[in-house]
Design a protein around this motif. Structure first.
Motif, PDB file in Angstrom:
ATOM      1  N   ILE A   1       0.830  -1.200  -0.013  1.00 15.81           N
ATOM      2  CA  ILE A   1      -0.116   0.029  -0.008  1.00 15.81           C
ATOM      3  C   ILE A   1       0.963   1.299  -0.032  1.00 15.81           C
ATOM      4  O   ILE A   1       1.849   1.509   0.751  1.00 15.81           O
ATOM      5  CB  ILE A   1      -1.026  -0.100   1.116  1.00 15.81           C
ATOM      6  N   LEU A   2       0.460   2.098  -0.999  1.00 14.70           N
ATOM      7  CA  LEU A   2       1.325   3.448  -0.866  1.00 14.70           C
ATOM      8  C   LEU A   2       0.338   4.430  -0.285  1.00 14.70           C
ATOM      9  O   LEU A   2      -0.873   4.605  -0.379  1.00 14.70           O
ATOM     10  CB  LEU A   2       1.550   3.969  -2.254  1.00 14.70           C
ATOM     11  N   ILE A   3       1.064   5.003   0.821  1.00 18.54           N
ATOM     12  CA  ILE A   3       0.297   6.062   1.564  1.00 18.54           C
ATOM     13  C   ILE A   3       0.931   7.422   1.167  1.00 18.54           C
ATOM     14  O   ILE A   3       2.175   7.651   1.474  1.00 18.54           O
ATOM     15  CB  ILE A   3       0.557   6.150   3.063  1.00 18.54           C
ATOM     16  N   ALA A   4       0.029   8.067   0.579  1.00 16.88           N
ATOM     17  CA  ALA A   4       0.609   9.555  -0.078  1.00 16.88           C
ATOM     18  C   ALA A   4      -0.130  10.556   0.684  1.00 16.88           C
ATOM     19  O   ALA A   4      -1.267  10.902   0.524  1.00 16.88           O
ATOM     20  CB  ALA A   4       0.044   9.605  -1.627  1.00 16.88           C
ATOM     21  N   ASP A   5       0.612  11.154   1.622  1.00 16.53           N
ATOM     22  CA  ASP A   5       0.178  12.372   2.491  1.00 16.53           C
ATOM     23  C   ASP A   5       1.143  13.270   2.845  1.00 16.53           C
ATOM     24  O   ASP A   5       2.317  12.652   3.237  1.00 16.53           O
ATOM     25  CB  ASP A   5      -0.666  11.656   3.609  1.00 16.53           C
TER      26      ASP A   5
ATOM     27  N   HIS B   1       5.710  -1.861  -7.409  1.00 14.40           N
ATOM     28  CA  HIS B   1       4.608  -2.608  -7.444  1.00 14.40           C
ATOM     29  C   HIS B   1       3.606  -2.122  -6.196  1.00 14.40           C
ATOM     30  O   HIS B   1       3.948  -2.275  -5.054  1.00 14.40           O
ATOM     31  CB  HIS B   1       4.665  -4.082  -7.425  1.00 14.40           C
ATOM     32  N   VAL B   2       2.519  -1.546  -6.611  1.00 14.90           N
ATOM     33  CA  VAL B   2       1.498  -1.021  -5.536  1.00 14.90           C
ATOM     34  C   VAL B   2       0.165  -1.637  -5.747  1.00 14.90           C
ATOM     35  O   VAL B   2      -0.251  -1.798  -6.939  1.00 14.90           O
ATOM     36  CB  VAL B   2       1.508   0.620  -5.615  1.00 14.90           C
ATOM     37  N   ASP B   3      -0.502  -2.140  -4.639  1.00 15.71           N
ATOM     38  CA  ASP B   3      -1.765  -2.906  -4.735  1.00 15.71           C
ATOM     39  C   ASP B   3      -2.740  -1.988  -4.555  1.00 15.71           C
ATOM     40  O   ASP B   3      -4.076  -2.184  -4.914  1.00 15.71           O
ATOM     41  CB  ASP B   3      -1.722  -4.210  -3.906  1.00 15.71           C
ATOM     42  N   LEU B   4      -2.625  -1.060  -3.672  1.00 20.46           N
ATOM     43  CA  LEU B   4      -3.655   0.037  -3.409  1.00 20.46           C
ATOM     44  C   LEU B   4      -2.899   1.213  -3.000  1.00 20.46           C
ATOM     45  O   LEU B   4      -1.763   1.255  -2.310  1.00 20.46           O
ATOM     46  CB  LEU B   4      -4.554  -0.421  -2.211  1.00 20.46           C
ATOM     47  N   CYS B   5      -3.563   2.396  -3.182  1.00 27.43           N
ATOM     48  CA  CYS B   5      -3.015   3.958  -3.006  1.00 27.43           C
ATOM     49  C   CYS B   5      -4.132   4.588  -2.040  1.00 27.43           C
ATOM     50  O   CYS B   5      -5.169   4.538  -2.431  1.00 27.43           O
ATOM     51  CB  CYS B   5      -2.789   4.450  -4.164  1.00 27.43           C
ATOM     52  N   LEU B   6      -3.510   4.953  -1.014  1.00 25.23           N
ATOM     53  CA  LEU B   6      -4.132   5.885  -0.005  1.00 25.23           C
ATOM     54  C   LEU B   6      -3.567   7.077  -0.469  1.00 25.23           C
ATOM     55  O   LEU B   6      -2.368   7.621  -0.408  1.00 25.23           O
ATOM     56  CB  LEU B   6      -3.751   5.688   1.268  1.00 25.23           C
ATOM     57  N   LEU B   7      -4.428   8.115  -1.187  1.00 25.45           N
ATOM     58  CA  LEU B   7      -4.046   9.361  -1.605  1.00 25.45           C
ATOM     59  C   LEU B   7      -4.702  10.589  -0.991  1.00 25.45           C
ATOM     60  O   LEU B   7      -6.110  10.804  -0.930  1.00 25.45           O
ATOM     61  CB  LEU B   7      -4.451   9.317  -3.183  1.00 25.45           C
TER      62      LEU B   7
ATOM     63  N   VAL C   1      -2.576  13.477  -9.428  1.00 23.32           N
ATOM     64  CA  VAL C   1      -1.839  12.072  -9.253  1.00 23.32           C
ATOM     65  C   VAL C   1      -3.025  11.015  -9.809  1.00 23.32           C
ATOM     66  O   VAL C   1      -2.684  10.087 -10.379  1.00 23.32           O
ATOM     67  CB  VAL C   1      -1.580  11.695  -7.891  1.00 23.32           C
ATOM     68  N   LEU C   2      -4.089  11.035  -9.378  1.00 27.90           N
ATOM     69  CA  LEU C   2      -5.144  10.032  -9.803  1.00 27.90           C
ATOM     70  C   LEU C   2      -5.390  10.198 -11.071  1.00 27.90           C
ATOM     71  O   LEU C   2      -5.591   8.975 -11.717  1.00 27.90           O
ATOM     72  CB  LEU C   2      -6.347  10.462  -9.055  1.00 27.90           C
ATOM     73  N   GLN C   3      -5.399  11.189 -11.845  1.00 28.02           N
ATOM     74  CA  GLN C   3      -5.655  11.154 -13.276  1.00 28.02           C
ATOM     75  C   GLN C   3      -4.693  10.639 -13.829  1.00 28.02           C
ATOM     76  O   GLN C   3      -4.934   9.745 -14.943  1.00 28.02           O
ATOM     77  CB  GLN C   3      -5.824  12.701 -13.656  1.00 28.02           C
TER      78      GLN C   3
ATOM     79  N   VAL D   1      -7.969   2.863  -5.466  1.00 29.53           N
ATOM     80  CA  VAL D   1      -7.612   4.177  -4.707  1.00 29.53           C
ATOM     81  C   VAL D   1      -8.397   4.668  -3.861  1.00 29.53           C
ATOM     82  O   VAL D   1      -9.721   4.907  -4.128  1.00 29.53           O
ATOM     83  CB  VAL D   1      -7.244   5.244  -6.067  1.00 29.53           C
ATOM     84  N   MET D   2      -7.940   5.009  -2.839  1.00 30.16           N
ATOM     85  CA  MET D   2      -8.849   5.707  -1.469  1.00 30.16           C
ATOM     86  C   MET D   2      -8.265   6.900  -1.407  1.00 30.16           C
ATOM     87  O   MET D   2      -7.167   7.215  -1.013  1.00 30.16           O
ATOM     88  CB  MET D   2      -8.869   4.919  -0.296  1.00 30.16           C
ATOM     89  N   ILE D   3      -9.181   8.006  -1.440  1.00 27.86           N
ATOM     90  CA  ILE D   3      -8.865   9.487  -0.938  1.00 27.86           C
ATOM     91  C   ILE D   3      -8.894   9.469   0.240  1.00 27.86           C
ATOM     92  O   ILE D   3     -10.245   9.246   0.856  1.00 27.86           O
ATOM     93  CB  ILE D   3      -9.660  10.325  -2.073  1.00 27.86           C
TER      94      ILE D   3
END
Length: 155
Positions: free
Chosen positions: A5-9, A46-52, A64-66, A76-78
């Motif tokens: 999981i990528l945590i982007a914050d 390799h990322v399975d889910l992104c928290l954005l 980023v989402l686009q 993708v969870m915002i």
């Protein structure tokens, strides 16, 4: 299977909190502190889910989402302090799978991550490429009415 999981914050406290809760669920975590870094990690890791997060420096979460949606359909969870309905609708219409407004309960965030992972990976995904429909190890040619499983032909 361990999912990444990528945590982007841009808030280190939120990344740390989510990391603790998600690692407790046996997820592998990578972190980005801005949108540009998030996009670079999405391209090379390799990322399975992104928290954005939406409001990040250098590139906001919507951009980023686009960019991500041009090449990937991972969940993708915002996570955003923007809690107006119009912001949620925009995020979901741009391709997010879920939207969680800050402040949030970390247990709810983990439950939503689990739900998105389960729905996307455990239940399988369908992909249409060059006229063929693929789900896990099955491939359907709708024009020829041929179904293949692991290269075995089934009519």
């Amino acid at each position: 299977m361990n999912y990444t999981i990528l945590i982007a914050d841009d808030e280190p406290e939120i990344r740390t909190l989510l990391r603790l809760y998600l690692e407790n669920e046996n997820y592998q975590i990578i972190e980005a502190e801005n949108g540009k870094q998030a996009l670079e990690l999405l391209k090379k890791e390799h990322v399975d889910l992104c928290l954005l997060d939406i409001m990040m420096p250098e590139m906001d979460g919507y951009h980023v989402l686009q960019e991500l949606r041009k090449t990937s359909n991972i969940p993708v969870m915002i996570l955003s302090a923007k809690d107006a309905d119009s912001e949620k609708i925009l995020g979901l219409n741009l391709g997010a799978d879920d939207y969680l407004a800050k402040p949030f309960n970390p247990l709810e965030a983990v439950a939503r991550v689990n739900s998105n992972i389960r729905r996307f990976y455990a239940l399988g995904t369908a992909e249409l490429s060059s006229g063929m429909l693929t789900v896990r190890d099955l491939e359907l040619d709708p024009e020829g009415c041929v179904l293949k499983k692991m290269e075995n032909r089934l009519n």
